[in-house]
Motif scaffolding. Structure first.
Motif, PDB file in Angstrom:
ATOM      1  N   LEU A  42       7.067   1.657  -6.818  1.00  0.00           N
ATOM      2  CA  LEU A  42       6.012   1.968  -7.775  1.00  0.00           C
ATOM      3  C   LEU A  42       6.393   1.518  -9.181  1.00  0.00           C
ATOM      4  O   LEU A  42       5.583   0.914  -9.893  1.00  0.00           O
ATOM      5  N   VAL A  43       7.626   1.777  -9.582  1.00  0.00           N
ATOM      6  CA  VAL A  43       8.103   1.358 -10.900  1.00  0.00           C
ATOM      7  C   VAL A  43       8.003  -0.160 -11.017  1.00  0.00           C
ATOM      8  O   VAL A  43       7.503  -0.691 -12.015  1.00  0.00           O
ATOM      9  N   ARG A  44       8.459  -0.862 -10.003  1.00  0.00           N
ATOM     10  CA  ARG A  44       8.443  -2.328 -10.024  1.00  0.00           C
ATOM     11  C   ARG A  44       7.005  -2.861 -10.137  1.00  0.00           C
ATOM     12  O   ARG A  44       6.724  -3.750 -10.932  1.00  0.00           O
ATOM     13  N   GLU A  45       6.092  -2.304  -9.365  1.00  0.00           N
ATOM     14  CA  GLU A  45       4.705  -2.763  -9.404  1.00  0.00           C
ATOM     15  C   GLU A  45       4.037  -2.433 -10.741  1.00  0.00           C
ATOM     16  O   GLU A  45       3.243  -3.223 -11.250  1.00  0.00           O
ATOM     17  N   LEU A  46       4.345  -1.283 -11.301  1.00  0.00           N
ATOM     18  CA  LEU A  46       3.795  -0.926 -12.606  1.00  0.00           C
ATOM     19  C   LEU A  46       4.345  -1.840 -13.697  1.00  0.00           C
ATOM     20  O   LEU A  46       3.618  -2.234 -14.608  1.00  0.00           O
ATOM     21  N   THR A  49      -2.943  11.517  -0.420  1.00  0.00           N
ATOM     22  CA  THR A  49      -3.619  12.496   0.432  1.00  0.00           C
ATOM     23  C   THR A  49      -5.135  12.343   0.275  1.00  0.00           C
ATOM     24  O   THR A  49      -5.613  11.628  -0.615  1.00  0.00           O
ATOM     25  N   ALA A  50      -5.889  13.047   1.108  1.00  0.00           N
ATOM     26  CA  ALA A  50      -7.351  13.032   0.984  1.00  0.00           C
ATOM     27  C   ALA A  50      -7.770  13.558  -0.390  1.00  0.00           C
ATOM     28  O   ALA A  50      -8.685  13.014  -1.027  1.00  0.00           O
ATOM     29  N   SER A  51      -7.086  14.572  -0.874  1.00  0.00           N
ATOM     30  CA  SER A  51      -7.373  15.127  -2.194  1.00  0.00           C
ATOM     31  C   SER A  51      -7.064  14.106  -3.290  1.00  0.00           C
ATOM     32  O   SER A  51      -7.806  13.980  -4.267  1.00  0.00           O
ATOM     33  N   GLY A  52      -5.975  13.378  -3.128  1.00  0.00           N
ATOM     34  CA  GLY A  52      -5.613  12.337  -4.086  1.00  0.00           C
ATOM     35  C   GLY A  52      -6.615  11.196  -4.076  1.00  0.00           C
ATOM     36  O   GLY A  52      -6.974  10.650  -5.123  1.00  0.00           O
ATOM     37  N   ARG A  53      -7.096  10.846  -2.888  1.00  0.00           N
ATOM     38  CA  ARG A  53      -8.105   9.785  -2.765  1.00  0.00           C
ATOM     39  C   ARG A  53      -9.397  10.209  -3.472  1.00  0.00           C
ATOM     40  O   ARG A  53     -10.033   9.417  -4.164  1.00  0.00           O
ATOM     41  N   LYS A  54      -9.753  11.486  -3.323  1.00  0.00           N
ATOM     42  CA  LYS A  54     -10.948  12.013  -3.976  1.00  0.00           C
ATOM     43  C   LYS A  54     -10.789  11.985  -5.499  1.00  0.00           C
ATOM     44  O   LYS A  54     -11.712  11.615  -6.230  1.00  0.00           O
ATOM     45  N   ALA A  55      -9.601  12.362  -5.990  1.00  0.00           N
ATOM     46  CA  ALA A  55      -9.329  12.334  -7.432  1.00  0.00           C
ATOM     47  C   ALA A  55      -9.395  10.901  -7.961  1.00  0.00           C
ATOM     48  O   ALA A  55      -9.954  10.649  -9.032  1.00  0.00           O
ATOM     49  N   LEU A  56      -8.844   9.961  -7.209  1.00  0.00           N
ATOM     50  CA  LEU A  56      -8.867   8.554  -7.610  1.00  0.00           C
ATOM     51  C   LEU A  56     -10.297   8.019  -7.650  1.00  0.00           C
ATOM     52  O   LEU A  56     -10.688   7.326  -8.591  1.00  0.00           O
ATOM     53  N   THR A  57     -11.077   8.357  -6.651  1.00  0.00           N
ATOM     54  CA  THR A  57     -12.474   7.922  -6.605  1.00  0.00           C
ATOM     55  C   THR A  57     -13.249   8.488  -7.795  1.00  0.00           C
ATOM     56  O   THR A  57     -14.028   7.780  -8.434  1.00  0.00           O
ATOM     57  N   GLY A  58     -13.024   9.758  -8.104  1.00  0.00           N
ATOM     58  CA  GLY A  58     -13.679  10.387  -9.244  1.00  0.00           C
ATOM     59  C   GLY A  58     -13.293   9.709 -10.552  1.00  0.00           C
ATOM     60  O   GLY A  58     -14.151   9.429 -11.405  1.00  0.00           O
ATOM     61  N   ALA A  98      -3.689   4.604  -7.270  1.00  0.00           N
ATOM     62  CA  ALA A  98      -4.285   3.344  -6.825  1.00  0.00           C
ATOM     63  C   ALA A  98      -3.264   2.495  -6.065  1.00  0.00           C
ATOM     64  O   ALA A  98      -3.603   1.851  -5.063  1.00  0.00           O
ATOM     65  N   LEU A  99      -2.016   2.502  -6.514  1.00  0.00           N
ATOM     66  CA  LEU A  99      -0.975   1.738  -5.814  1.00  0.00           C
ATOM     67  C   LEU A  99      -0.684   2.315  -4.432  1.00  0.00           C
ATOM     68  O   LEU A  99      -0.254   1.590  -3.535  1.00  0.00           O
ATOM     69  N   TYR A 104       6.046   8.164  -0.731  1.00  0.00           N
ATOM     70  CA  TYR A 104       4.875   8.893  -1.219  1.00  0.00           C
ATOM     71  C   TYR A 104       3.628   8.301  -0.582  1.00  0.00           C
ATOM     72  O   TYR A 104       3.491   7.083  -0.480  1.00  0.00           O
ATOM     73  N   THR A 105       2.725   9.178  -0.158  1.00  0.00           N
ATOM     74  CA  THR A 105       1.477   8.773   0.487  1.00  0.00           C
ATOM     75  C   THR A 105       0.323   9.494  -0.191  1.00  0.00           C
ATOM     76  O   THR A 105       0.421  10.681  -0.512  1.00  0.00           O
TER      77      THR A 105
END
Length: 120
Positions: free
Chosen positions: A39-43, A88-97, A27-28, A85-86
């Motif tokens: 990422l560590v700082r935001e978490l 990916t389309a697969s990661g976006r799909k996993a996040l949406t799920g 999500a970040l 780190y970016t």
């Protein structure tokens, strides 16, 4: 007995946190690339999600192997190059799920916990 229950609760919350941390990282990354320390700082800024670089690097490695994030090295103005780190389309799909399932899961847990408040 109370001590065992309390310790078990802490362990359960820790396991839950570990289980959803990967989706919090995804999500970040939804709005753009970040490097691990960002990422560590935001978490850490998010209540209850404090983590360390020792936790985030293995997690990012798993996400990369899963194909949910991609990486690129970039020069840094203040030190050595950083790995960004970016999502990916697969990661976006996993996040949406996950997001789709999380709402129902959260509502169910909230409902059950809310009903507990009515008992002495």
């Amino acid at each position: 007995m109370y001590r065992m229950v309390l310790g078990g609760m802490h362990s359960g919350v820790s396991q839950l946190r570990r289980g959803i941390l990967q989706f919090c990282v995804l999500a970040l990354l939804r709005d753009g690339e970040k490097y691990a320390f960002e990422l560590v700082r935001e978490l850490c800024d998010a209540h209850g999600l404090a983590t360390s670089e020792g936790t985030i690097y293995p997690l990012l490695s798993r996400l990369r192997k899963e194909g949910w994030v991609s990486t690129a090295w970039q020069e840094s103005e203040s030190g050595p190059p950083r790995r960004y780190y970016t999502l990916t389309a697969s990661g976006r799909k996993a996040l949406t799920g996950f997001a789709g399932e999380w709402g129902a899961f959260k509502s169910t847990v909230d409902s059950l916990l809310g009903s507990e408040g009515n008992n002495p």
